[in-house]
Structures are given as structure tokens and as C-alpha cells.
Design an enzyme around this catalytic site. Structure first.
Site, short mmCIF file in Angstrom:
data_model
loop_
_atom_site.label_atom_id
_atom_site.label_comp_id
_atom_site.label_asym_id
_atom_site.label_seq_id
_atom_site.Cartn_x
_atom_site.Cartn_y
_atom_site.Cartn_z
N HIS A 127 0.79 -1.36 0.04
CA HIS A 127 0.10 0.07 -0.14
C HIS A 127 0.95 1.35 -0.02
O HIS A 127 1.89 1.27 0.54
CB HIS A 127 -0.98 0.03 1.24
N CYS A 151 0.17 2.16 -5.80
CA CYS A 151 -0.87 3.04 -6.31
C CYS A 151 -0.05 4.67 -6.20
O CYS A 151 0.75 4.71 -5.10
CB CYS A 151 -2.13 3.00 -5.70
#
Length: 808
Positions: free
Chosen positions: A386, A435
Site C-alpha cells: 500500500h 498506487c
């Protein structure tokens, strides 16, 4: 009868004489043969033998030496059928003749000698261990000659010399029965002592110790390029000229007795083992026409070769975060880190690969990484997990980050880059597989002033304010970025050119076309490549001292044999899946004849490690979560996977428990225990669980600065670096609601920096895993690497002929 068999062994590992005997009986039997066996197995859903499979087996009778039974056993073995399962099926079949064929022989070789390459002056040890119904005797041979005084199961030559190189085999006698072990090749390299100083700390891994040299010669002279590596199993070699493999050039020394002009070019050698691959330096070989006048001397040539770009060292830190405490858990980072670790080690990078780190553990790991950097070093940082990007700064999210998380809970990539620049590194590569969505919960804008340097490369798995993808699979697989990166990483290309080609490959991938595109930010002005050779600089002694600290995380505990009072002997072995994941396995080497059952398992681990007892001491590696190493581990063991070694505060102490029962007391089980201390294995030696240092990357994470004024030049892009970010967020696709998802892509709508999971129902994704989620083993993975098959075949013929002559 079945108690004397290793019921956990896959049936595709049965010896050929046993398989041949089984097939002969099953093929000729009408009512208790292969068809009836297929019906019995077909009722067991685990192995899924269908009517189509049975038809395939029946077609074998059309072949000259076809065997329906052999095809059936092959299909069963590929689907995980063990010897224990087969015995149960044959008992249901009621064919006593077949069951008789499965009885173990009176003499079995349990440990085969392994081929090895080592440095002259080191100690050679070849091991062969067998068990029989009566005491066994050993005799070692080198080629066809007996090795004097070699009557032990271990052949030890201390120290080993060049004359000791060759092929060795062991004959094991048990009464009137005898068997020969596999051949083991011993290659002895003569190199300076300094080149082999760290060999012991890396035993079992390839280590390049002889590099080829540039040369100039005339037509007709002998061309010889030489390289060499040490390790167990023995390395394989393949020479390349101008990037193309040279036919039949598969030995350490590639020699052409009468060179021609078309033999000139750039030579390098690919060195590999069953689990590793590396490349030598690329060198120039110039061949002058013998009639040329003033062709120049060798000294002129060597003094005028353009200086090759090089690194003073290569260091990589790879972090994959999967098991988040407050956010969706991930799958692909584990496989991505594993694959990149193996590839980078082939490029001579010192690699530390870590899974599931907390904030303090990540900061301390980065601190240890920074200690290895000095002038001219190539530093590479890969992160999968993440993450998010705010104002051009990328943030990696630890597994213990709260929900929502902010910059204070994460590591800023630009902060790490600033500290790397202070080390005057030769190349800084960041591969961020996460991301790059904005974090709406974080309003901070750190202002990190970076120096103007021409050695920075950022490879972002996706574009700014976009998400990244991983391939959907019932098992484990790569993210999209690494799926294509791993196919290019070993190319001898400028790193930005390499990444450009990865971007082109990704752009042709239908599953993510228009959804994910690799972005490259670079200030690289030279042709720096990950394949560049290592030439230590002026600070070689300092670099060596620092490398010793980093090398600690590769040191495995030594395997050991444990002797119990009952007479049983247990082998306890270790392997490293990652720098913080240790694999343990136990194997019964010897047990008393009157013991009907014997099994050894490990238990009583430190609470710091949080080992789940339900996933320990399993019969197959996959059952305990060991998917990536399963094909490289020894067979017939109980396996345990111990992760999060960075949390270990004290030395690792555990118990090996032997459980057994004797023929005279079948209903009673007896236990024996031994306490084992293996110190701090792998990454535990670096104490990453300590408090974060005040002079670590934490300080630079808190500096205020505007990324829009970062002075690094990005050719063809903006005049500053904008590091991107990606985060993996994945859920089991069977639990997702299809009506909320597009046909090609599943997107998790929850936490910031979510990761998208791409479904690939067709064969657009390479089938790297089998039906149970483990890595598919390659054919012949258990064979011993040798220089050429012809060498062994010829040696075998000579050896057998010599024995026959001796008997006459």
C-alpha cells in the site's frame, strides 16, 4: 508393509525399477489392473481422474512400448498423489502382487552426494548415507579408481587441491546386495585467497570468483576465455558472443584452437544453478588478420579500450508488505519480491528481501541499507504494498499503519533518496510498485531538497493519480509491473532503455491496456546498466567491512544430525525463502529395526514469531505456506515456515520432538525431546525491532520543502523528479460481488491508495503455479548439474567396464 514406506513421497519420485514392475503387473491384469485402479482414483475428488483421462491412458496401447498404467501413474503424480495414497488405492484394488512391488529394497541410499565447485585450499566433503537390513559398508571411487582409506559415509579431503577435481561415486554394500550412488562432480578452482575469503559465509550459493579477460590475438592462434564460480550444486556455464549463445560452449573454459576473424566480438558467460543465475563481465576479443601490418600490440589494445562504466558495489533492499493489520491484505508482493531477489542476485547485487514490516522495522531496514552505500555504489530500492503520493512525494505504508494513515506513519521515498545522495552513489534506482492516488487524509507537504545529480531513476508501476494491478489467480502470482519487468531485468541495457521496453510490453497487455501504464522519471546521463561490473574503489576495505554486516542476513544455521537415546537419528535442515522467512525441515535418517513408527517435529517457538501450530510440521511445503521454495527443498520431510524473524529479540530456541512406537507396543507412543538453539538466523541478527535511530530517514521525512522545486533534471519530462506511488489492495475474488465490478478489473473501493485486481480467465498470464497454488517444478529439477551429459555417459561406461575387468 506400508509403515516402512515414506507415505509422503510423491509417486512421480518412485524409482524406475519400481515403476516398471508396477506397470507390468497392472497392464496385464484384467479385473485388478489399471482400469479398475483408475475407477478407484476417479472416486477421489483430490486427483480428478476423469473418463477423458482414462481414454488418454488407453491410447497408450497404440504406441510401440506404451503403457496405460504408466500414463495413469504419471497423471496421478502430477496431481499430487503420494505413495501413501497409492498404497491405499492398491489395497482397495486387492492386487497383492502390485503391493509386493512397492516393498522397499533391502538397501536404500537416503542421502546422495552432491556436485560442488570450490576453491583450492578449502575442505571438500561428499556425503552418502544408506540404510539396510544389516550394517552397510562404503567405498568411494574417483572415476574408476578406488579412493584410498575412504570407507566412511563421508568423503573428506582437507585441504582440496587441483588434482582432486573429477567425478566421484560411492558403492554401498549390505550383505550380498550393493548399490551405487549418483555421480558427483568436483570442480576445484585456483584463485587468490582474497577472492575466496567470504566463501564459507555463502556456501550453497553461487559466487563468481574468476572473471574473463579482454585479449587480442592473430588469426590461427588459440582463443581461450575463462571464468569460474563456486557453490553447491556445481554451476552450469553458457558462453555468449555479442549477446548470442555460442553452440556447445558450456564449460568454464571456452577454447577455440585455431581462431578466425569471425570469432572476434564481445564475450560473456551465463553461470547458473538450479535456483540462481548470474553473468560475468563482458570482455572484448579482437582477432587481427595475420597478414595485417602494424595491427597494434596487445598493450595498445588494452590501454585504449574505452573505460567501461562500473559500480564499486551493488546493494538492493526489497520490501513487500502483504499482511496489513488495518487495511486489505495483499498477495502479489510476496511473489514479486521473491522473483526480483533471484534476478538481482544473478546481477551480483547484495539483496535483502523482507516481508511485512512495521514502521520502525522499515526505518531500521533502510538505515542498514544506507550503511552499505558509499561512492560509486549502485543502490536499488523496490517496494510493493500500500502507498500513496501527495505533492510529488511517494509514501510507503507499513503493515501497522493506522486507518487512516498519514505521512508520519509512513516512509517518504524522497527522504531516502536525499540520504542516498549524500553517499555519492553511482546509481540510485527506485522501483515503486504501488498506487499513486492522493491521500485525502494527509495535508502535509514535506519539502525535501535534492541535489542535482545525473544518476537517479524512478520506475513507477503506474501513472500519477492512478492505481496499479495484479493478476488474479487461485494461487500466487505477480503484479502486472513485475510480470513484465522480470522478463527484461537481466538485459544488458541502460536501465532507462530497459524500463522503456517494459513499458512497451505493459502497453500491449489487454487486461490493463488503458488502465495502467509504467512511468519513468530519470536524470540519468550515462549508460548505466544493472549489468555493469563491480570494480571496488579506494574504500574497498571499508566496503568489505560493511558488507560483512549485510551478509549476516544471508547466513543460515548449519544443518545438524540429532541422535536420540532410542537409536533414531534425525536430520534438521534450514532454507531461506526471504531474508526474514526461515524454512525448517526434519527428516528421519535412521530408526531402530523394532520401531514401527517414527516422526520428528519442531515446537515451542518464541512468542515473538507468532507461529501458528496448525501450519507447522506438514508433509508438503505447500501445506505450510512454502510455495516459492517447494521445488528446491529435499523430499520426504516435515516442513515448518517461520516468518517475521525481524521481531526476534532473543536467540531462537525451540524443541525437536521425536515421536515413535515399537512393534511390541503398537498402541503406545513414546516421546523424546531435544532443545535446539540456532542463535539469531538471517535478518534477526540486525535487530530491526530496536527503537528507531534519531539520525535515520525519520528526520528527513519531517523536513519541509516543496517538491515542485526539486532541482533534478528529467530528460523529456519536467525539470524535476515526481516519484510515483502504487499500493496493492486485493481481496479473494470469490468473495467479491460481481455486480459491482467491470468484466476485466475488480477494484476495491475502501482504503486510500487502493489496488485493482485484474482477472485473466484466459492464458494471457503465464501459468507459473499448479492447481494447488504452488510453483510448478521443472522437469529434471533434481538432477545433478554437470558440464555435459556426454561426460557422465562416457564416464559411466568406463567405470562399469573397469569393475567388470576387476571381477574377471
Amino acid at each position: 508393509m506400508s509403515d516402512s514406506l515414506d507415505r509422503s513421497a510423491r509417486i512421480n519420485l518412485l524409482k524406475e525399477p519400481v515403476v516398471k514392475k508396477l506397470c507390468e503387473v497392472l497392464d496385464k491384469s484384467s479385473n485388478k489392473g489399471w482400469r479398475k485402479l483408475g475407477e478407484i482414483v476417479g472416486n477421489d475428488r483430490r486427483f480428478r481422474v476423469s473418463s477423458a483421462d482414462m481414454e488418454l491412458c488407453s491410447l497408450e496401447v497404440l504406441e510401440l512400448e506404451g503403457s496405460p498404467s504408466r500414463m495413469l501413474l504419471k497423471l496421478m503424480g502430477e496431481r499430487g498423489c503420494t505413495t501413501g495414497h497409492l498404497v491405499d488405492y492398491l489395497q482397495m484394488l486387492g492386487n497383492s502382487e502390485v503391493l509386493q512391488g512397492l516393498k522397499p529394497s533391502a538397501l536404500q541410499i537416503l542421502i546422495q552426494p552432491q556436485s560442488v565447485a570450490l576453491i583450492s585450499g578449502h575442505n571438500l566433503r561428499l556425503s552418502c548415507h544408506a540404510v539396510g537390513k544389516s550394517p552397510v559398508q562404503y567405498q568411494w571411487f574417483k572415476t574408476k579408481e578406488e579412493v584410498p582409506n575412504s570407507f566412511s559415509s563421508d568423503l573428506v579431503i582437507s585441504p582440496v587441491h587441483l588434482r582432486d577435481a573429477g567425478f566421484y561415486i560411492c558403492r554401498v554394500n549390505c550383505g550380498d546386495t550393493f548399490e551405487f550412488s549418483q555421480w558427483a562432480q568436483v570442480d576445484v578452482l585456483n584463485v587468490p585467497v582474497s577472492c575466496g575469503q567470504s566463501y564459507h559465509s555463502l556456501e550453497g550459493r553461487l559466487k563468481l570468483v574468476i572473471q574473463p579477460q579482454s585479449q587480442r590475438m592473430h588469426v590461427g592462434e588459440t582463443l581461450q576465455v575463462e571464468c569460474g564460480a563456486v557453490g553447491r550444486p556445481i554451476p552450469r556455464y553458457q558462453w555468449h558472443r555479442n549477446g548470442v549463445p555460442v553452440p556447445n560452449a558450456t564449460k568454464r573454459k571456452h577454447m577455440i584452437p585455431h581462431s578466425m576473424q569471425d570469432h572476434h566480438g564481445r564475450y560473456r558467460c551465463e553461470i547458473s544453478s538450479s535456483t540462481e543465475r548470474m553473468w560475468t563481465n563482458e570482455v572484448d576479443v579482437v582477432i587481427d588478420d595475420v597478414y595485417a601490418i602494424g595491427g597494434g600490440s596487445s598493450e595498445y589494445f588494452l590501454n585504449n579500450v574505452p573505460e567501461q562504466l562500473h559500480a564499486t558495489d551493488k546493494v538492493a533492499l526489497l520490501i513487500g508488505n502483504l499482511s496489513y493489520q488495518n487495511h486489505p491484505q495483499l498477495k502479489a508482493p510476496m511473489v514479486d519480491v521473491y522473483d526480483l531477489t533471484n534476478l538481482l542476485r544473478q546481477l551480483n547485487f547484495q539483496v535483502v528481501s523482507l516481508l511485512d514490516l512495521t514502521e520502525s522495522e522499515m526505518r531500521n531496514a533502510v538505515d542498514e541499507f544506507l550503511l552499505l552505500l558509499h561512492k560509486g555504489v549502485y543502490g536499488l530500492l523496490y517496494y510493493a504494498g500500500h502507498g500513496y503520493e501527495n505533492y510529488g512525494n511517494s509514501f510507503m505504508v507499513p503493515v501497522d499503519a493506522p486507518n487512516p494513515y498519514r505521512s508520519a506513519n509512513c516512509l517518504c521515498v524522497q527522504s531516502i533518496l536525499k540520504l542516498m545522495q549524500e553517499k555519492e552513489t553511482g546509481l540510485n534506482v527506485f522501483l515503486l510498485d504501488m498506487c499513486r492516488k492522493r491521500n485525502i487524509h494527509d495535508d502535509s507537504a514535506p519539502n525535501i531538497v535534492l541535489r542535482v545529480t545525473a544518476n537517479i531513476v524512478f520506475g513507477y508501476a503506474t501513472c500519477q493519480d492512478a492505481e496499479a494491478f495484479e493478476l488474479s489467480s487461485s494461487g500466487f502470482t505477480n503484479g502486472v509491473f513485475v510480470k513484465f519487468l522480470k522478463k527484461r531485468l537481466l538485459d544488458d541495457e541502460k536501465i532507462t532503455v530497459l524500463l522503456d521496453r517494459v513499458a512497451e510490453d505493459m502497453g500491449q497487455f489487454d487486461a490493463t491496456k488503458g488502465k495502467q501504464a509504467l512511468e519513468i522519471r530519470s536524470s540519468l546521463s550515462e549508460r548505466r546498466a544493472l549489468t555493469d561490473p563491480i570494480l571496488p574503489g579506494d574504500s574497498v576495505d571499508l566496503a568489505h567491512a560493511r558488507s560483512l554486516q549485510w551478509a549476516k542476513v544471508h547466513e543460515l544455521p548449519e544443518s545438524m544430525c540429532l541422535n536420540f537415546d532410542c537409536g533414531a537419528q534425525i536430520k534438521l535442515g534450514f532454507a531461506a525463502e526471504f531474508s526474514n522467512v526461515l524454512v525448517m525441515y526434519t527428516h528421519i535418517v535412521k530408526k531402530p529395526e523394532d520401531m514401527s513408527f517414527c516422526q520428528a517435529h519442531v515446537t515451542d517457538f518464541s512468542q515473538d514469531l507468532d507461529v501458528d501450530p496448525k501450519e507447522m510440521n506438514r508433509e508438503t511445503p505447500e501445506e505450510t505456506g512454502i510455495y516459492l521454495l517447494s521445488s528446491n527443498l529435499p523430499q520426504h520431510c516435515l516442513y515448518t515456515r517461520v516468518s517475521s524473524l525481524q521481531k526476534l529479540r532473543e536467540e531462537l530456541v525451540f524443541t525437536v520432538c521425536l515421536q515413535g512406537s515399537f512393534t511390541a507396543m503398537e498402541d503406545e507412543s513414546v516421546h523424546w525431546t531435544k532443545s535446539i538453539n540456532i542463535g539469531k538466523p538471517l535478518i534477526a541478527r540486525l535487530d530491526l525491532n530496536r527503537a528507531v535511530r534519531r539520525n535515520s530517514c525519520l528526520q528527513t521525512c519531517l523536513l519541509a520543502h516543496s517538491p515542485s522545486h526539486s532541482p533534478c533534471h528529467s530528460p523529456g519530462l519536467e525539470h524535476h523528479l515526481h516519484p510515483h506511488h502504487r499500493s496493492h489492495q486485493t481481496q479473494d475474488h470469490n468473495r467479491l460481488s460481481p455486480q459491482h465490478l467491470s468484466p476485466d478489473v475488480y477494484e476495491h473501493q475502501g482504503a486510500v491508495g487502493g489496488r485493482v485486481e485484474s482477472f485473466d480467465g484466459q492464458s494471457r498470464c503465464e501459468p507459473a503455479y499448479d492447481s494447488v497454488g504452488g510453483l510448478s517444478s521443472s522437469p529434471g529439477g533434481l538432477s545433478i548439474p554437470i558440464e555435459t551429459t556426454d561426460d557422465i555417459n562416457e564416464l559411466q561406461t568406463v567405470f562399469i567396464n573397469s569393475l567388470q575387468l576387476q571381477q574377471q
